[in-house]
Design a protein around this motif. Structure first.
Motif, PDB file in Angstrom:
ATOM      1  N   ILE A 488      -1.961  -2.082  11.498  1.00 54.53           N
ATOM      2  CA  ILE A 488      -0.743  -1.372  11.108  1.00 54.53           C
ATOM      3  C   ILE A 488      -0.322  -1.850   9.720  1.00 54.53           C
ATOM      4  CG2 ILE A 488       1.666  -0.846  11.690  1.00 54.53           C
ATOM      5  CD1 ILE A 488       1.029  -1.664  14.581  1.00 54.53           C
ATOM      6  N   LEU A 489      -0.012  -0.927   8.855  1.00 54.20           N
ATOM      7  CA  LEU A 489       0.469  -1.263   7.518  1.00 54.20           C
ATOM      8  C   LEU A 489       1.925  -0.804   7.383  1.00 54.20           C
ATOM      9  CD1 LEU A 489       0.070  -2.270   4.618  1.00 54.20           C
ATOM     10  CD2 LEU A 489      -0.873  -0.033   4.050  1.00 54.20           C
ATOM     11  N   VAL A 490       2.800  -1.784   7.150  1.00 51.40           N
ATOM     12  CA  VAL A 490       4.228  -1.501   6.999  1.00 51.40           C
ATOM     13  C   VAL A 490       4.660  -1.910   5.599  1.00 51.40           C
ATOM     14  CG1 VAL A 490       6.565  -1.963   7.839  1.00 51.40           C
ATOM     15  CG2 VAL A 490       4.652  -1.881   9.451  1.00 51.40           C
ATOM     16  N   VAL A 491       5.412  -1.043   4.945  1.00 50.90           N
ATOM     17  CA  VAL A 491       6.002  -1.377   3.650  1.00 50.90           C
ATOM     18  C   VAL A 491       7.494  -1.612   3.851  1.00 50.90           C
ATOM     19  CG1 VAL A 491       6.648  -0.479   1.376  1.00 50.90           C
ATOM     20  CG2 VAL A 491       4.310  -0.235   2.205  1.00 50.90           C
ATOM     21  N   ASP A 500       9.241  -4.104  -3.379  1.00 48.24           N
ATOM     22  CA  ASP A 500       8.598  -3.654  -2.147  1.00 48.24           C
ATOM     23  C   ASP A 500       7.580  -4.703  -1.714  1.00 48.24           C
ATOM     24  OD1 ASP A 500      10.027  -1.329  -2.354  1.00 48.24           O
ATOM     25  OD2 ASP A 500       8.348  -0.147  -3.136  1.00 48.24           O
ATOM     26  N   TYR A 501       7.482  -4.914  -0.406  1.00 47.45           N
ATOM     27  CA  TYR A 501       6.464  -5.805   0.156  1.00 47.45           C
ATOM     28  C   TYR A 501       5.668  -5.027   1.190  1.00 47.45           C
ATOM     29  CZ  TYR A 501       8.563  -9.999  -1.904  1.00 47.45           C
ATOM     30  OH  TYR A 501       9.037 -10.945  -2.778  1.00 47.45           O
ATOM     31  N   ARG A 515       3.194  -5.665  -3.700  1.00 50.11           N
ATOM     32  CA  ARG A 515       3.089  -4.232  -4.000  1.00 50.11           C
ATOM     33  C   ARG A 515       2.165  -3.579  -2.971  1.00 50.11           C
ATOM     34  NH1 ARG A 515       3.119  -6.805  -8.844  1.00 50.11           N
ATOM     35  NH2 ARG A 515       4.694  -6.170 -10.360  1.00 50.11           N
ATOM     36  N   PRO A 516       2.560  -2.456  -2.424  1.00 53.05           N
ATOM     37  CA  PRO A 516       1.704  -1.758  -1.454  1.00 53.05           C
ATOM     38  C   PRO A 516       0.337  -1.453  -2.055  1.00 53.05           C
ATOM     39  CG  PRO A 516       3.911  -0.800  -1.511  1.00 53.05           C
ATOM     40  CD  PRO A 516       3.839  -1.768  -2.648  1.00 53.05           C
ATOM     41  N   SER A 517      -0.708  -1.675  -1.246  1.00 53.55           N
ATOM     42  CA  SER A 517      -2.072  -1.467  -1.745  1.00 53.55           C
ATOM     43  C   SER A 517      -2.737  -0.240  -1.133  1.00 53.55           C
ATOM     44  CB  SER A 517      -2.918  -2.707  -1.434  1.00 53.55           C
ATOM     45  OG  SER A 517      -2.893  -2.977  -0.042  1.00 53.55           O
TER      46      SER A 517
END
Length: 567
Positions: A488-491, A500-501, A515-517
Motif C-alpha cells: 500500500i502506498l499512502v501519501v 508531502d511524505y 516526495r512521492p515516487s
C-alpha cells in the motif's frame, strides 16, 4: 506511533513508587555510598563573586552568573517544579532578569526546567548546534526500552530504605504531573563561541564527552570553568546501563585536556560539589582523564591479544593511585561496563570466539541446562546450592533458567530475588544497586514500572516533535505478520509545512520518502499538528479522518488497513 516517542517522557513524569513496602533488612550498601550523599547537599554555594551553584535540589546542578543588569543561568533542572526552588534561592542573591540560559548538553535534568527561570521573558537560549537534534532524539525510536531501564537505574520507584542516592545526585526529581518547561535553543554554535551577556565575557567551546553535544563555558575574568557532565565526583559513565549510543572516550579525554589547559581556579560541575583551587582542579582533572585513557588503552590492548570483552572486563583494574582517588570511586560508572562498551565500540558484539558466533537463544539454553542437571527441580537445587556457597551471580543465572521454563515457579522467583539482593549487598555503585533492587521488586510483584498513558502527553510536547520523527517511529512499529502480504502506498500531505511524505508499505517494510515516487493508493491531507495528535492518540481516528480535520483521496479502506498495521 508517536506515543512511543513520548513513552520515556511519560515514564519519567510518573516516577513514583507503584507499591509501598517495608524498608529492607537486607541488601545493605557500602558505607561509602551513604557517605557520598554529602557530595550533594541541598544548598546554593558561592564559588566566587557573581558565580553561584545550586547543588542537591535534584539530580543535576544549576548555576547562576550575576552580570551587570541581568543574570545568566547555566542548566535548568529536570522540571519546572524542581527548578522553582532554585529560582527562588537565586532571586535572594540577585533579582535581575535572566538575560541568557545556557545548556551544557541535552540531558533532561539540565534542560526541562528552563521556563521557570525565563519567568515569561525571552532570554537568549544557547547550546551546541547539535543539541536540538539530541533533544528531538530524546523522544526516540527506542524510548520504550530506555525509559524502562532509566526507571530501574535511577531508582525513583524504589520504596524508602532501598534508595540511597542516584550516584551523581540525591534523586531523579520527576513526580506525577510535573511540568516540562523546555525552551528551544535560539543561538547555537559548532566549535566555539565568544559571547558577552550583561557585561560577562564568556568563551563557549565544544567538549564532547558524556554527550556529543557537550559544551564547556569559560569565564576568563573569573578563571571559572563550567564543565558540564564531563567531570563529577564518581567514576564516569563511559557507558550507561539505561542504554545509549557509544560514547567516544578518546574525545572525552581530549575535552578534559582542553579543560586542564585553561588552569581554572574554579570548576563548576554538572553534578556533585564544585571545586576551588587551580592545583587541586588540575590534579583531579589529570587523574580523571588518565583513568579514562587507561581503561581505553587496556581494553584495546586486550582486543589486540584476541581476548573477549568478558575476559578484558575481568582483568582491567585501575592503578592503585587512581582507584583510590575520591573522584574515581565507582558510585555511578563502572570499569567493567566501560570495558564492554569500548570493546563494542571498536569490534561490535562478536567476541571472535567460535562458540559465540551462533549463540543459542536463552529459552533453548535453559532447556539444555535443565536437561543436563536432570530437570528443572535439579536445576533449582543447583541454584540454591550456588546461593548458599555465596555464588550469587551463578545462582541468579540458574534461577533465571528455571523461570525461562517455568515462569510461575514461586520458589525460583524467590531464589532469584535473594540472588539479586546478594549481588547488591555491599555494593558502592548506585546505578547497579538501584537497577538490581528494582528488578528484585518487579520479580516479587511489589513494583510495576508505569506504562505510557497517551492522554497525559501535553499537546505542546506532541507538536514539538518534528514530523520526520513521527515517520521514523512509524517504521519501527510496523507489525511484520500483519503486513507480510500488503503493498500500500499512502501519501501524507501537510499544507502548513508545504511538504508531502510518501509511506510505501511493502510486505513487512515501510519506506518513507519526502516526495512521492509513484501513484499513491491514498492521499491524506491534514494539518501536521493534527496528524501528530492523531498518531499520538489524542484525536480518535473517526474524528481525525473526518472532513473537519482531513481530506482523504482514494480508497479510505486501504488507509484504515495501512494504519492498522502499526498497532
Amino acid at each position: 506511533m508517536l506515543k512511543r516517542l513520548c513513552l520515556l517522557l511519560i515514564c519519567l513524569l510518573l516516577a513514583a513508587p507503584a507499591l509501598a513496602t517495608q524498608p529492607p533488612g537486607d541488601a545493605p550498601p557500602d558505607p561509602r555510598l551513604i557517605e557520598h550523599n554529602k557530595d550533594f547537599p541541598k544548598e546554593v554555594i558561592k564559588l566566587t563573586d557573581g558565580v553561584y551553584v545550586a547543588v542537591g535540589y535534584g539530580l543535576a546542578n544549576s548555576a547562576l552568573i550575576v552580570g551587570d543588569g541581568g543574570n545568566i543561568i547555566v542548566d535548568t533542572m529536570e522540571s519546572v517544579e524542581e527548578a522553582l526552588p532554585v529560582r527562588e534561592a537565586f532571586a535572594k542573591l540577585s533579582d535581575q532578569p535572566v538575560k541568557a540560559i545556557i545548556y551544557t548538553h541535552n540531558h533532561p535534568d539540565h534542560v526541562f526546567g528552563a521556563a521557570a527561570f525565563a519567568a515569561g521573558g525571552e532570554p537568549l537560549v544557547v547550546s551546541h548546534s547539535s543539541t536540538n537534534y539530541f533533544l528531538d532524539r530524546f523522544l526516540n525510536t527506542i524510548s520504550p526500552a530506555t525509559s524502562t531501564r532509566a526507571m530501574r537505574m535511577f531508582g525513583p520507584l524504589l520504596p524508602a530504605g532501598y534508595h540511597i542516592n542516584s550516584g551523581i545526585g540525591p534523586h531523579l526529581g520527576y513526580k506525577p504531573g510535573m511540568t516540562i518547561g523546555l525552551l528551544r535553543p535560539t543561538k547555537t554554535f559548532d566549535d566555539k563561541l565568544e559571547l558577552e551577556v550583561a557585561g560577562v565575557k564568556m568563551l563557549l567551546f565544544h567538549a564532547p564527552g558524556e554527550t556529543d553535544d557537550q559544551i564547556n563555558i569559560w569565564l576568563p575574568d573569573k578563571k571559572a570553568l563550567f564543565i558540564g557532565d564531563n567531570f563529577y565526583k564518581t567514576f564516569p559513565n563511559l557507558y550507561t546501563i539505561r542504554g545509549t549510543s557509544y560514547r567516544d572516550v578518546t574525545k572525552w579525554v581530549a575535552s578534559l585536556d582542553k579543560a586542564r589547559d585553561l588552569r581554572p581556579e574554579y570548576l563548576v560541575l554538572g553534578h556533585t560539589l564544585p571545586l576551588k583551587g587551580a592545583d587541586e582542579i588540575y590534579k583531579s582533572l589529570t587523574n580523571y582523564r588518565d583513568a579514562i585513557q587507561f581503561v581505553h588503552d587496556q581494553t584495546v590492548r586486550g582486543i589486540n591479544q584476541d581476548k573477549s570483552a568478558g575476559q578484558i572486563a575481568a582483568e582491567v583494574k585501575l592503578p592503585k593511585h587512581l582507584a583510590e582517588d575520591p573522584y574515581l570511586i565507582e558510585y555511578y560508572g563502572m570499569v567493567p561496563w566501560s570495558v564492554r562498551s569500548i570493546y563494542d565500540g571498536y569490534m561490535g558484539w562478536y567476541s571472535g570466539k567460535a562458540r559465540d558466533l551462533f549463540p543459542l537463544p536463552l529459552p533453548e539454553q535453559a532447556a539444555l541446562m535443565a536437561e543436563l542437571a536432570g530437570g528443572p527441580d535439579k536445576l533449582l537445587a543447583a541454584a540454591q546450592k550456588a546461593l548458599d556457597k555465596g555464588q550469587a551471580q551463578w545462582a541468579l543465572e540458574l534461577g533465571d533458567d528455571v523461570l525461562q521454563l517455568q515462569p510461575e515457579n514461586a520458589q525460583a522467583r524467590a531464589l532469584k530475588v535473594k540472588a539479586i539482593k546478594a549481588l547488591v549487598t555491599g555494593g558502592v555503585n548506585a546505578n547497579a544497586r538501584n537497577y538490581l533492587l528494582t528488578c528484585a521488586l518487579e520479580t516479587e510483584g511489589g513494583l510495576t514500572i508505569p506504562k505510557a498513558d497517551k492522554k497525559k502527553v501535553a499537546s505542546e510536547v506532541i507538536r514539538a516533535v518534528p514530523i520526520a520523527r513521527v515517520f521514523e517511529t512509524m517504521m519501527v512499529n510496523l507489525d511484520p505478520q500483519k503486513s507480510a502480504e500488503s503493498d500500500i502506498l499512502v501519501v501524507f500531505s501537510f499544507p502548513d509545512l508545504k511538504a508531502d511524505y510518501s509511506a510505501h508499505l511493502r510486505r513487512g517494510v515501510v519506506e518513507i520518502r519526502q516526495r512521492p515516487s509513484a501513484k499513491p493508493d491514498v492521499v491524506l491531507t491534514m494539518d501536521s499538528n493534527a496528524f501528530k495528535e492523531f498518531m499520538a492518540g489524542k484525536i480518535k481516528a473517526k474524528k481525525a479522518l473526518s472532513p473537519e480535520y482531513a481530506k482523504v483521496e482514494g480508497d479510505p479502506m486501504k488507509l484504515m488497513m495501512f494504519l492498522e498495521m502499526f498497532k
